[in-house]
Design a protein around this motif. Sequence first.
Motif, PDB file in Angstrom:
ATOM      1  N   TRP A   1       0.850  -1.188   0.000  1.00 43.81           N
ATOM      2  CA  TRP A   1       0.000   0.000   0.000  1.00 43.81           C
ATOM      3  C   TRP A   1       0.887   1.241   0.000  1.00 43.81           C
ATOM      4  CZ3 TRP A   1       0.889  -3.152   4.104  1.00 43.81           C
ATOM      5  CH2 TRP A   1       1.397  -2.575   5.276  1.00 43.81           C
ATOM      6  N   HIS A   2       0.309   2.356  -0.461  1.00 39.02           N
ATOM      7  CA  HIS A   2       1.052   3.604  -0.460  1.00 39.02           C
ATOM      8  C   HIS A   2       1.020   4.205   0.938  1.00 39.02           C
ATOM      9  CE1 HIS A   2       2.062   7.823  -1.406  1.00 39.02           C
ATOM     10  NE2 HIS A   2       2.794   7.276  -2.344  1.00 39.02           N
ATOM     11  N   GLN A   3       2.070   4.955   1.264  1.00 37.94           N
ATOM     12  CA  GLN A   3       2.191   5.521   2.611  1.00 37.94           C
ATOM     13  C   GLN A   3       1.044   6.474   2.966  1.00 37.94           C
ATOM     14  OE1 GLN A   3       5.946   7.552   2.690  1.00 37.94           O
ATOM     15  NE2 GLN A   3       5.346   9.116   1.205  1.00 37.94           N
ATOM     16  N   ARG A   4       0.297   6.997   1.951  1.00 35.10           N
ATOM     17  CA  ARG A   4      -0.819   7.894   2.277  1.00 35.10           C
ATOM     18  C   ARG A   4      -1.872   7.187   3.122  1.00 35.10           C
ATOM     19  NH1 ARG A   4      -2.193   6.754  -3.110  1.00 35.10           N
ATOM     20  NH2 ARG A   4      -1.222   8.646  -3.900  1.00 35.10           N
ATOM     21  N   TYR A   5      -1.946   5.844   3.019  1.00 31.81           N
ATOM     22  CA  TYR A   5      -2.953   5.090   3.759  1.00 31.81           C
ATOM     23  C   TYR A   5      -2.395   4.449   5.026  1.00 31.81           C
ATOM     24  CZ  TYR A   5      -5.934   5.533  -0.352  1.00 31.81           C
ATOM     25  OH  TYR A   5      -6.713   6.029  -1.370  1.00 31.81           O
ATOM     26  N   GLN A   6      -1.142   4.733   5.344  1.00 32.79           N
ATOM     27  CA  GLN A   6      -0.511   4.057   6.470  1.00 32.79           C
ATOM     28  C   GLN A   6      -1.288   4.250   7.776  1.00 32.79           C
ATOM     29  OE1 GLN A   6       1.631   1.883   7.003  1.00 32.79           O
ATOM     30  NE2 GLN A   6       2.244   2.123   9.137  1.00 32.79           N
ATOM     31  N   ASP A   7      -1.718   5.474   8.053  1.00 32.30           N
ATOM     32  CA  ASP A   7      -2.367   5.762   9.334  1.00 32.30           C
ATOM     33  C   ASP A   7      -3.869   5.976   9.211  1.00 32.30           C
ATOM     34  OD1 ASP A   7       0.042   5.668  10.831  1.00 32.30           O
ATOM     35  OD2 ASP A   7       0.570   7.646  10.066  1.00 32.30           O
ATOM     36  N   ASP A   8      -4.424   5.730   8.039  1.00 32.75           N
ATOM     37  CA  ASP A   8      -5.871   5.858   7.882  1.00 32.75           C
ATOM     38  C   ASP A   8      -6.562   4.738   8.657  1.00 32.75           C
ATOM     39  OD1 ASP A   8      -8.457   4.937   6.290  1.00 32.75           O
ATOM     40  OD2 ASP A   8      -8.172   7.078   5.901  1.00 32.75           O
ATOM     41  N   PRO A   9      -7.460   5.056   9.599  1.00 31.03           N
ATOM     42  CA  PRO A   9      -8.051   4.015  10.450  1.00 31.03           C
ATOM     43  C   PRO A   9      -8.794   2.939   9.668  1.00 31.03           C
ATOM     44  CG  PRO A   9      -8.472   6.185  11.377  1.00 31.03           C
ATOM     45  CD  PRO A   9      -7.890   6.415  10.011  1.00 31.03           C
ATOM     46  N   ALA A  10      -9.555   3.316   8.641  1.00 30.33           N
ATOM     47  CA  ALA A  10     -10.298   2.315   7.870  1.00 30.33           C
ATOM     48  C   ALA A  10      -9.357   1.369   7.155  1.00 30.33           C
ATOM     49  CB  ALA A  10     -11.221   3.015   6.864  1.00 30.33           C
ATOM     50  N   HIS A  11      -8.317   1.912   6.560  1.00 27.09           N
ATOM     51  CA  HIS A  11      -7.378   1.062   5.822  1.00 27.09           C
ATOM     52  C   HIS A  11      -6.529   0.218   6.767  1.00 27.09           C
ATOM     53  CE1 HIS A  11      -7.970   2.391   1.605  1.00 27.09           C
ATOM     54  NE2 HIS A  11      -8.536   3.412   2.218  1.00 27.09           N
ATOM     55  N   ARG A  12      -6.199   0.769   7.927  1.00 25.45           N
ATOM     56  CA  ARG A  12      -5.483  -0.043   8.923  1.00 25.45           C
ATOM     57  C   ARG A  12      -6.338  -1.230   9.345  1.00 25.45           C
ATOM     58  NH1 ARG A  12      -1.234   2.615  12.074  1.00 25.45           N
ATOM     59  NH2 ARG A  12      -1.849   1.270  13.790  1.00 25.45           N
ATOM     60  N   TRP A  13      -7.631  -0.995   9.549  1.00 25.15           N
ATOM     61  CA  TRP A  13      -8.530  -2.080   9.933  1.00 25.15           C
ATOM     62  C   TRP A  13      -8.639  -3.113   8.817  1.00 25.15           C
ATOM     63  CZ3 TRP A  13     -13.258  -3.832   8.003  1.00 25.15           C
ATOM     64  CH2 TRP A  13     -13.935  -4.753   8.811  1.00 25.15           C
ATOM     65  N   ILE A  14      -8.780  -2.663   7.585  1.00 28.94           N
ATOM     66  CA  ILE A  14      -8.881  -3.591   6.450  1.00 28.94           C
ATOM     67  C   ILE A  14      -7.617  -4.438   6.343  1.00 28.94           C
ATOM     68  CG2 ILE A  14      -8.947  -3.717   3.917  1.00 28.94           C
ATOM     69  CD1 ILE A  14     -10.758  -1.176   4.064  1.00 28.94           C
ATOM     70  N   ARG A  15      -6.456  -3.811   6.481  1.00 26.27           N
ATOM     71  CA  ARG A  15      -5.206  -4.573   6.395  1.00 26.27           C
ATOM     72  C   ARG A  15      -5.107  -5.602   7.511  1.00 26.27           C
ATOM     73  NH1 ARG A  15      -3.028   0.680   5.367  1.00 26.27           N
ATOM     74  NH2 ARG A  15      -1.997   0.723   7.403  1.00 26.27           N
ATOM     75  N   SER A  16      -5.573  -5.246   8.691  1.00 28.73           N
ATOM     76  CA  SER A  16      -5.537  -6.211   9.799  1.00 28.73           C
ATOM     77  C   SER A  16      -6.466  -7.380   9.526  1.00 28.73           C
ATOM     78  CB  SER A  16      -5.899  -5.527  11.119  1.00 28.73           C
ATOM     79  OG  SER A  16      -7.281  -5.198  11.181  1.00 28.73           O
ATOM     80  N   GLN A  17      -7.610  -7.120   8.888  1.00 29.99           N
ATOM     81  CA  GLN A  17      -8.525  -8.204   8.555  1.00 29.99           C
ATOM     82  C   GLN A  17      -7.919  -9.127   7.494  1.00 29.99           C
ATOM     83  OE1 GLN A  17     -11.258  -8.545  10.524  1.00 29.99           O
ATOM     84  NE2 GLN A  17     -10.310  -6.743  11.457  1.00 29.99           N
ATOM     85  N   LEU A  18      -7.250  -8.552   6.512  1.00 30.80           N
ATOM     86  CA  LEU A  18      -6.621  -9.375   5.474  1.00 30.80           C
ATOM     87  C   LEU A  18      -5.497 -10.211   6.066  1.00 30.80           C
ATOM     88  CD1 LEU A  18      -6.450 -10.200   2.532  1.00 30.80           C
ATOM     89  CD2 LEU A  18      -5.046  -8.176   2.101  1.00 30.80           C
ATOM     90  N   LEU A  19      -4.737  -9.627   6.973  1.00 29.68           N
ATOM     91  CA  LEU A  19      -3.678 -10.373   7.643  1.00 29.68           C
ATOM     92  C   LEU A  19      -4.259 -11.525   8.460  1.00 29.68           C
ATOM     93  CD1 LEU A  19      -0.600 -10.380   8.091  1.00 29.68           C
ATOM     94  CD2 LEU A  19      -0.970  -8.936  10.094  1.00 29.68           C
ATOM     95  N   ASP A  20      -5.394 -11.270   9.098  1.00 27.20           N
ATOM     96  CA  ASP A  20      -6.070 -12.325   9.871  1.00 27.20           C
ATOM     97  C   ASP A  20      -6.583 -13.437   8.954  1.00 27.20           C
ATOM     98  OD1 ASP A  20      -7.218 -13.281  12.460  1.00 27.20           O
ATOM     99  OD2 ASP A  20      -9.095 -12.993  11.388  1.00 27.20           O
TER     100      ASP A  20
END
Length: 300
Positions: free
Chosen positions: A274-293
């Motif tokens: 992902w691009h760094q613009r989304y690094q701290d975006d709460p929605a994208h952080r949550w989505i990435r955590s779900q994909l990792l899970d």
Amino acid sequence: MNSIDRLNLDTRALDVFLAVLDAGSVSAAAVSLGVSQSAVSHTLDRLRQTLGDPLFVKAGRGITPTPYALRTGPHVRQILQELRNLPLGPPFAPADTHLTLTVAANDYQRDLLLPALSRVLEREAPGIELHVVPSGIPTPDRLRRDLCNLMISPHPPPASDILQQRLLDDRMVVFYDPSQRDAPADLNDYLASRHISIVFNTGERLGLDDAMAAQGIHRDAAVTVSNFSGLAAFLRGSDLLASAPARLHQGMMREFAQAPLPFNHRPFSLYMLWHQRYQDDPAHRWIRSQLLDVAGRLPA
């Protein structure tokens, strides 16, 4: 005075201005702020130059605010209060979030990971629409231009503004139809067989072909297809071999038998990018955590 000068104002200087306005005295403001009188006076001098107004003038043995300072004080106080009330980040609740998530993934990564992610989104964040596009050869430009929000690939591009997280590991194996043939007995048997190979629409071949060439070996590609989804139809009912990621056995290649490659080939990893613009975006952080899970719950 111009707009750039105004934008150069800092909150500490404005705090000093309000302290002097409230206290009516430089010395009293210095005490309340816990700084020296000279520091307060120096800050007021900078503010006078920036704002183009004396702000405070002598009145007998003390000072008094100018009409400009009196008019400006309430606005400054409101600005500082709004700045202090800024949240640490935009509010986020999965169930209340509405956005389109574009994920670039080729068919192997897509089928392995994204159906399960889609079910998570349907259950916990129904306002997030999942849009899946082919990843092709991953390039930083696609993420930089926001053509996709996430990319899943075994080949993370080298770029400092593209962030990555390893999702899972996999290895290449040989798939075959057990009703038509046995597993290749050795390397000679493997090389003597006919193969289904992958040549992506971009012209790129599997990294396996480069690894074989480096070892001085070559297989006979009787059939080439443009993606992994094309393997099953040609493999079914034939004596062909298909060398592909082992985890395909969990999905599109589940009806076939598999065997190890008869030569050395290193395992590989899949990454989400992902691009760094989304690094701290709460929605994208949550989505990435779900994909990792989702990746962590896959069988090995």
